[in-house]
Design a protein around this motif. Structure first.
Motif, PDB file in Angstrom:
ATOM      1  N   LEU A  26      -1.941   6.343  -7.366  1.00  0.00           N
ATOM      2  CA  LEU A  26      -0.804   6.524  -8.255  1.00  0.00           C
ATOM      3  C   LEU A  26      -1.320   7.104  -9.564  1.00  0.00           C
TER       4      LEU A  26
ATOM      5  N   ASN B 149       8.360   8.451 -11.436  1.00  0.00           N
ATOM      6  CA  ASN B 149       8.699   9.863 -11.248  1.00  0.00           C
ATOM      7  C   ASN B 149       9.825  10.314 -12.182  1.00  0.00           C
TER       8      ASN B 149
ATOM      9  N   VAL C 272      10.099   1.066  -4.543  1.00  0.00           N
ATOM     10  CA  VAL C 272       9.108   1.477  -3.545  1.00  0.00           C
ATOM     11  C   VAL C 272       8.142   2.464  -4.191  1.00  0.00           C
ATOM     12  N   LEU C 273       6.862   2.136  -4.119  1.00  0.00           N
ATOM     13  CA  LEU C 273       5.834   3.034  -4.623  1.00  0.00           C
ATOM     14  C   LEU C 273       5.225   3.787  -3.449  1.00  0.00           C
ATOM     15  N   THR C 274       5.040   5.087  -3.615  1.00  0.00           N
ATOM     16  CA  THR C 274       4.433   5.897  -2.562  1.00  0.00           C
ATOM     17  C   THR C 274       3.287   6.718  -3.149  1.00  0.00           C
ATOM     18  N   GLU C 275       2.430   7.191  -2.275  1.00  0.00           N
ATOM     19  CA  GLU C 275       1.266   7.972  -2.666  1.00  0.00           C
ATOM     20  C   GLU C 275       1.651   9.057  -3.675  1.00  0.00           C
ATOM     21  N   ASN C 276       0.846   9.158  -4.735  1.00  0.00           N
ATOM     22  CA  ASN C 276       0.986  10.176  -5.789  1.00  0.00           C
ATOM     23  C   ASN C 276       2.202  10.002  -6.689  1.00  0.00           C
ATOM     24  N   ASP C 277       2.866   8.848  -6.655  1.00  0.00           N
ATOM     25  CA  ASP C 277       3.948   8.605  -7.610  1.00  0.00           C
ATOM     26  C   ASP C 277       3.385   8.625  -9.026  1.00  0.00           C
TER      27      ASP C 277
ATOM     28  N   ASP D  61      -1.505  -0.269  -0.383  1.00  0.00           N
ATOM     29  CA  ASP D  61      -0.348   0.399   0.225  1.00  0.00           C
ATOM     30  C   ASP D  61       0.880  -0.485   0.280  1.00  0.00           C
ATOM     31  N   ASP D  62       0.684  -1.787   0.421  1.00  0.00           N
ATOM     32  CA  ASP D  62       1.835  -2.687   0.516  1.00  0.00           C
ATOM     33  C   ASP D  62       2.203  -3.283  -0.832  1.00  0.00           C
TER      34      ASP D  62
ATOM     35  N   MET E 227      -3.251   3.286  -1.975  1.00  0.00           N
ATOM     36  CA  MET E 227      -2.625   4.543  -2.323  1.00  0.00           C
ATOM     37  C   MET E 227      -2.996   4.897  -3.747  1.00  0.00           C
TER      38      MET E 227
END
Length: 66
Positions: free
Chosen positions: A3, A37, A50-55, A14-15, A1
């Protein structure tokens, strides 16, 4: 992902969680503060963050000096 870490795009598995991101970047967790964020993440919550796409992640490294 992807970041955005301290203003730069970083590819992260991703994990991968926050502790693994710090390890990848070579940051000493004992000397860091982290925001995701715009929200400060308390050290005791790093394992659950939890990290997610584009954080947007800001890692502040404390350094001593004069």
């Amino acid at each position: 992902m992807k970041l955005l870490v301290n203003g730069e795009i970083v590819e992260h598995p991703d994990d991968g969680g926050l502790p693994s991101l710090l390890t990848e970047l070579g940051a000493n967790p004992k000397l860091c503060a982290v925001m995701i964020n715009g929200d400060v993440v308390p050290r005791e919550a790093w394992d659950d963050a939890v990290l997610t796409e584009n954080d947007e992640v800001e890692i502040l490294v404390f350094a001593s000096g004069g």
